[in-house]
Scaffold this motif. Sequence first.
Motif, PDB file in Angstrom:
ATOM      1  N   ALA A 135      75.794  13.337   7.376  1.00  0.00           N
ATOM      2  CA  ALA A 135      75.243  12.260   6.549  1.00  0.00           C
ATOM      3  C   ALA A 135      74.956  11.003   7.363  1.00  0.00           C
ATOM      4  O   ALA A 135      74.122  10.184   6.966  1.00  0.00           O
ATOM      5  N   THR A 136      75.630  10.849   8.492  1.00  0.00           N
ATOM      6  CA  THR A 136      75.392   9.676   9.332  1.00  0.00           C
ATOM      7  C   THR A 136      74.399   9.966  10.456  1.00  0.00           C
ATOM      8  O   THR A 136      74.025   9.050  11.191  1.00  0.00           O
ATOM      9  N   LEU A 137      73.973  11.218  10.578  1.00  0.00           N
ATOM     10  CA  LEU A 137      73.123  11.603  11.704  1.00  0.00           C
ATOM     11  C   LEU A 137      71.819  10.809  11.728  1.00  0.00           C
ATOM     12  O   LEU A 137      71.339  10.418  12.789  1.00  0.00           O
ATOM     13  N   GLY A 138      71.254  10.596  10.561  1.00  0.00           N
ATOM     14  CA  GLY A 138      70.023   9.813  10.504  1.00  0.00           C
ATOM     15  C   GLY A 138      70.266   8.332  10.334  1.00  0.00           C
ATOM     16  O   GLY A 138      69.337   7.576  10.024  1.00  0.00           O
ATOM     17  N   GLY A 139      71.513   7.909  10.538  1.00  0.00           N
ATOM     18  CA  GLY A 139      71.891   6.531  10.258  1.00  0.00           C
ATOM     19  C   GLY A 139      71.082   5.482  10.991  1.00  0.00           C
ATOM     20  O   GLY A 139      70.630   4.498  10.393  1.00  0.00           O
ATOM     21  N   ASN A 140      70.893   5.680  12.292  1.00  0.00           N
ATOM     22  CA  ASN A 140      70.146   4.682  13.060  1.00  0.00           C
ATOM     23  C   ASN A 140      68.708   4.568  12.569  1.00  0.00           C
ATOM     24  O   ASN A 140      68.157   3.467  12.471  1.00  0.00           O
ATOM     25  N   MET A 141      68.092   5.715  12.254  1.00  0.00           N
ATOM     26  CA  MET A 141      66.722   5.707  11.757  1.00  0.00           C
ATOM     27  C   MET A 141      66.651   5.023  10.384  1.00  0.00           C
ATOM     28  O   MET A 141      65.741   4.236  10.118  1.00  0.00           O
ATOM     29  N   ILE A 142      67.621   5.331   9.518  1.00  0.00           N
ATOM     30  CA  ILE A 142      67.652   4.702   8.198  1.00  0.00           C
ATOM     31  C   ILE A 142      67.839   3.197   8.331  1.00  0.00           C
ATOM     32  O   ILE A 142      67.163   2.403   7.665  1.00  0.00           O
ATOM     33  N   ARG A 143      68.750   2.798   9.205  1.00  0.00           N
ATOM     34  CA  ARG A 143      69.007   1.372   9.398  1.00  0.00           C
ATOM     35  C   ARG A 143      67.749   0.645   9.873  1.00  0.00           C
ATOM     36  O   ARG A 143      67.452  -0.474   9.433  1.00  0.00           O
ATOM     37  N   ARG A 144      66.987   1.295  10.762  1.00  0.00           N
ATOM     38  CA  ARG A 144      65.748   0.674  11.253  1.00  0.00           C
ATOM     39  C   ARG A 144      64.761   0.425  10.119  1.00  0.00           C
ATOM     40  O   ARG A 144      63.996  -0.548  10.152  1.00  0.00           O
ATOM     41  N   GLN A 145      64.741   1.313   9.119  1.00  0.00           N
ATOM     42  CA  GLN A 145      63.858   1.115   7.969  1.00  0.00           C
ATOM     43  C   GLN A 145      64.373  -0.011   7.072  1.00  0.00           C
ATOM     44  O   GLN A 145      63.615  -0.876   6.634  1.00  0.00           O
ATOM     45  N   LEU A 146      65.670   0.006   6.812  1.00  0.00           N
ATOM     46  CA  LEU A 146      66.237  -0.969   5.876  1.00  0.00           C
ATOM     47  C   LEU A 146      66.104  -2.407   6.365  1.00  0.00           C
ATOM     48  O   LEU A 146      65.871  -3.320   5.568  1.00  0.00           O
ATOM     49  N   VAL A 147      66.278  -2.618   7.664  1.00  0.00           N
ATOM     50  CA  VAL A 147      66.202  -3.992   8.170  1.00  0.00           C
ATOM     51  C   VAL A 147      64.780  -4.550   8.095  1.00  0.00           C
ATOM     52  O   VAL A 147      64.584  -5.764   8.246  1.00  0.00           O
ATOM     53  N   GLN A 148      63.796  -3.676   7.836  1.00  0.00           N
ATOM     54  CA  GLN A 148      62.415  -4.135   7.688  1.00  0.00           C
ATOM     55  C   GLN A 148      62.095  -4.575   6.260  1.00  0.00           C
ATOM     56  O   GLN A 148      61.017  -5.112   6.008  1.00  0.00           O
ATOM     57  N   ILE A 149      63.024  -4.335   5.322  1.00  0.00           N
ATOM     58  CA  ILE A 149      62.783  -4.671   3.919  1.00  0.00           C
ATOM     59  C   ILE A 149      63.315  -6.080   3.652  1.00  0.00           C
ATOM     60  O   ILE A 149      64.504  -6.350   3.846  1.00  0.00           O
ATOM     61  N   PRO A 150      62.447  -7.007   3.226  1.00  0.00           N
ATOM     62  CA  PRO A 150      62.847  -8.413   3.118  1.00  0.00           C
ATOM     63  C   PRO A 150      64.092  -8.673   2.268  1.00  0.00           C
ATOM     64  O   PRO A 150      64.920  -9.520   2.620  1.00  0.00           O
ATOM     65  N   HIS A 151      64.256  -7.940   1.135  1.00  0.00           N
ATOM     66  CA  HIS A 151      65.386  -8.266   0.279  1.00  0.00           C
ATOM     67  C   HIS A 151      66.723  -7.759   0.803  1.00  0.00           C
ATOM     68  O   HIS A 151      67.751  -7.947   0.157  1.00  0.00           O
ATOM     69  N   PHE A 152      66.728  -7.139   1.988  1.00  0.00           N
ATOM     70  CA  PHE A 152      67.976  -6.724   2.620  1.00  0.00           C
ATOM     71  C   PHE A 152      68.357  -7.639   3.785  1.00  0.00           C
ATOM     72  O   PHE A 152      69.298  -7.347   4.519  1.00  0.00           O
ATOM     73  N   GLU A 153      67.654  -8.743   3.916  1.00  0.00           N
ATOM     74  CA  GLU A 153      67.935  -9.647   5.034  1.00  0.00           C
ATOM     75  C   GLU A 153      69.385 -10.137   4.985  1.00  0.00           C
ATOM     76  O   GLU A 153      69.900 -10.514   3.930  1.00  0.00           O
ATOM     77  N   GLY A 154      70.029 -10.093   6.122  1.00  0.00           N
ATOM     78  CA  GLY A 154      71.404 -10.580   6.219  1.00  0.00           C
ATOM     79  C   GLY A 154      72.471  -9.521   6.075  1.00  0.00           C
ATOM     80  O   GLY A 154      73.651  -9.786   6.336  1.00  0.00           O
ATOM     81  N   LEU A 155      72.087  -8.300   5.649  1.00  0.00           N
ATOM     82  CA  LEU A 155      73.065  -7.219   5.529  1.00  0.00           C
ATOM     83  C   LEU A 155      73.235  -6.527   6.874  1.00  0.00           C
ATOM     84  O   LEU A 155      72.285  -6.362   7.631  1.00  0.00           O
ATOM     85  N   SER A 156      74.457  -6.092   7.160  1.00  0.00           N
ATOM     86  CA  SER A 156      74.721  -5.504   8.473  1.00  0.00           C
ATOM     87  C   SER A 156      74.543  -3.988   8.509  1.00  0.00           C
ATOM     88  O   SER A 156      74.388  -3.412   9.583  1.00  0.00           O
ATOM     89  N   PHE A 157      74.596  -3.322   7.348  1.00  0.00           N
ATOM     90  CA  PHE A 157      74.475  -1.860   7.283  1.00  0.00           C
ATOM     91  C   PHE A 157      75.445  -1.184   8.258  1.00  0.00           C
ATOM     92  O   PHE A 157      75.064  -0.372   9.098  1.00  0.00           O
ATOM     93  N   ALA A 158      76.716  -1.542   8.124  1.00  0.00           N
ATOM     94  CA  ALA A 158      77.739  -1.044   9.040  1.00  0.00           C
ATOM     95  C   ALA A 158      77.855   0.477   8.998  1.00  0.00           C
ATOM     96  O   ALA A 158      78.059   1.121  10.032  1.00  0.00           O
ATOM     97  N   TYR A 159      77.734   1.067   7.805  1.00  0.00           N
ATOM     98  CA  TYR A 159      77.858   2.515   7.674  1.00  0.00           C
ATOM     99  C   TYR A 159      76.747   3.232   8.427  1.00  0.00           C
ATOM    100  O   TYR A 159      76.986   4.173   9.182  1.00  0.00           O
TER     101      TYR A 159
END
Length: 198
Positions: free
Chosen positions: A119-143
């Motif tokens: 479930a974490t294997l795609g984590g880095n790729m998912i995180r790269r997408q999420l940080v591009q979404i404006p309403h997620f600004e400031g979240l660290s996405f530690a998981y």
Amino acid sequence: MITQRLRSETADRHQALESAMFVHEIMSRSLSFDQYRQILAVNLLAHELIEPGLFAGFDPEIAAELGLDSRKKLPALRQDAAEAKLDPARFPRIDPGEMVFPQKSAASQLGALYVLEGATLGGNMIRRQLVQIPHFEGLSFAYYGIYGDALAARWKHFQSVLEIYVSPGKAQNCLDAANSMFDNLLLISQRVSGSFAV
């Protein structure tokens, strides 16, 4: 190889879980904040129910080989939940008797862990997408960033441990545990989406 069998023989459940966890919305950068909080709720609730017992039951030799303590996801998920102002007290109650936990055997425990690690294997790729979404600004996405640049190496090491400790005669135990873990996650996802107001 057991890793190839796990991939092919859990594929249907894997696809169903990806749909339930808004993977299309993540990759298209259309994920809403409420959908993200729902994903967090599923992951946090699942790890609260599964991770402590699963990790405590591992053979010490295998645990040491895996660096098991460093693979715990609960601290990162709790951090993400706090940042997203997600209140675990509002999670739906799930009777552990409704879930299927792995047998006390290396093959079964590794099969269950295969799902959580995968479930974490795609984590880095998912995180790269999420940080591009404006309403997620400031979240660290530690998981999603839990292993950082070591993600691929840690996954390969986990696969090598699977191949060493899951003998051909125990392969079905491993597969059954993996499919049961997917079923557990799908159950939790259904309960969260059906009765938890994010």
